[in-house]
Design an enzyme around this catalytic site. Sequence first.
Site, PDB file in Angstrom:
ATOM      1  N   GLN A  81      -0.557  28.382 -49.733  1.00  0.00           N
ATOM      2  CA  GLN A  81      -0.097  26.988 -49.803  1.00  0.00           C
ATOM      3  C   GLN A  81       0.947  26.851 -50.918  1.00  0.00           C
ATOM      4  O   GLN A  81       0.636  27.006 -52.093  1.00  0.00           O
ATOM      5  CB  GLN A  81      -1.281  26.059 -50.072  1.00  0.00           C
ATOM      6  CG  GLN A  81      -0.934  24.587 -49.978  1.00  0.00           C
ATOM      7  CD  GLN A  81      -2.114  23.708 -50.348  1.00  0.00           C
ATOM      8  OE1 GLN A  81      -2.465  23.611 -51.520  1.00  0.00           O
ATOM      9  NE2 GLN A  81      -2.742  23.085 -49.360  1.00  0.00           N
ATOM     10  N   TYR A 168       2.621  14.980 -54.144  1.00  0.00           N
ATOM     11  CA  TYR A 168       3.474  16.006 -54.733  1.00  0.00           C
ATOM     12  C   TYR A 168       4.914  15.800 -54.256  1.00  0.00           C
ATOM     13  O   TYR A 168       5.233  14.787 -53.629  1.00  0.00           O
ATOM     14  CB  TYR A 168       2.904  17.388 -54.420  1.00  0.00           C
ATOM     15  CG  TYR A 168       1.497  17.541 -54.957  1.00  0.00           C
ATOM     16  CD1 TYR A 168       1.233  17.300 -56.305  1.00  0.00           C
ATOM     17  CD2 TYR A 168       0.430  17.859 -54.125  1.00  0.00           C
ATOM     18  CE1 TYR A 168      -0.059  17.390 -56.811  1.00  0.00           C
ATOM     19  CE2 TYR A 168      -0.863  17.938 -54.622  1.00  0.00           C
ATOM     20  CZ  TYR A 168      -1.106  17.700 -55.967  1.00  0.00           C
ATOM     21  OH  TYR A 168      -2.391  17.780 -56.457  1.00  0.00           O
ATOM     22  N   ARG A 215       1.077  20.573 -44.835  1.00  0.00           N
ATOM     23  CA  ARG A 215      -0.001  19.627 -45.125  1.00  0.00           C
ATOM     24  C   ARG A 215       0.607  18.269 -45.442  1.00  0.00           C
ATOM     25  O   ARG A 215       1.556  18.175 -46.241  1.00  0.00           O
ATOM     26  CB  ARG A 215      -0.848  20.114 -46.301  1.00  0.00           C
ATOM     27  CG  ARG A 215      -2.128  19.288 -46.472  1.00  0.00           C
ATOM     28  CD  ARG A 215      -3.081  19.938 -47.463  1.00  0.00           C
ATOM     29  NE  ARG A 215      -4.445  19.570 -47.171  1.00  0.00           N
ATOM     30  CZ  ARG A 215      -5.317  19.122 -48.074  1.00  0.00           C
ATOM     31  NH1 ARG A 215      -4.952  18.983 -49.335  1.00  0.00           N
ATOM     32  NH2 ARG A 215      -6.549  18.828 -47.739  1.00  0.00           N
ATOM     33  N   GLY A 306     -13.571  22.326 -47.515  1.00  0.00           N
ATOM     34  CA  GLY A 306     -13.285  22.778 -48.859  1.00  0.00           C
ATOM     35  C   GLY A 306     -14.530  23.013 -49.696  1.00  0.00           C
ATOM     36  O   GLY A 306     -15.012  24.141 -49.822  1.00  0.00           O
TER      37      GLY A 306
END
Length: 348
Positions: A81, A168, A215, A306
């Site tokens: 990622q 982000y 993502r 997760g």
Amino acid sequence: MSSCRRWSARARNPDWAPEADTARYFAQRAGAGLIVTGSIAISEWARTWAFEPGLYTRTQIEAWRHVTGEVHHHGGVIFGQLRHGGRASHVSHQPNCQRTVSSTDTGATKAISMAFDENGRPAFLLQGKPRALRTEEVSQIVGVFAQAARNAREGGFDGVEIHGANGYLHDQFINGALNTRDDRYGGSIANRLRFTLETADAIVDAIGGERTGIRLSPFGRYNEMPAFDDEAETYLTLASELSKRGIAYVHISDQTRWADDVSIPKNFLQAFRSAFRGPLILAGGYLRDNGQAAIDSGEADLIAIGKPFIANPDLVERLRNNWPLNSWDERTFYTAGAKGYTDYGVCA
């Protein structure tokens, strides 16, 4: 099917390279249908969190080769990622403590990053005020993402996932309330999506669409992402554009299960699914029953898991056999050593 994710502060060395326990951790979880690592910095300016591993030096590439080799040895598939945190960072992560960057110079007011205090000790600190990237710098960052993707392939990864979610850098350009630029990367939906689509195109050109995922977090508010008027239209347009590129998958982070101020409009996920014709992964509080229901209803092709995978290296077998699950220990999420990382037990 399930995907296994893990972000942790484990690159505790001067090279910001993954260590032996990272290889052990992912090898233990190679039974996942797909492993997506936690976030990896694409450059020294992209760093977001203390002890975040990178993928921009020879030492880092070789260290990742050991990680991916262990996963492949145990029959797993692993994507790296790739992330640039943008404003969701801290000056202590930047070379010479320079300012962080974003789509504009608007900073978060309460969001924190795990950074380093004035004595060099890790601490959770408020993110600083960024500066707006110059137009030519945005294009340069696109190139850095492409190089990181090539580095990932050299390091043995089966593919990469662009981290365009959770506040982000890509999210900071997509967001119509935050992004107030007046150049080709701001204003209209097409302009606000340009950075993300240019990044996807560059990575597809570098390593192939079948090795490129992304993502996204539609309607997500993490890292103080504000709501904006054409949010649904923006993401449905992005879904359509990504579908044209034939990428491996879109991975949606559903924040409604862990944030009280987040809601996704009814039927949005179905509309996204119609606009993006490739494989869709959903993440956010899913486990066996609700994950299988989402797959059975056609909402998703895979479910990302997760925290339960942190505490249960053999999660796939536990879910398949309805065995009890270990509980995770949040106190060890960002610490060093095997405790709470590679020492969780498995069923006989």
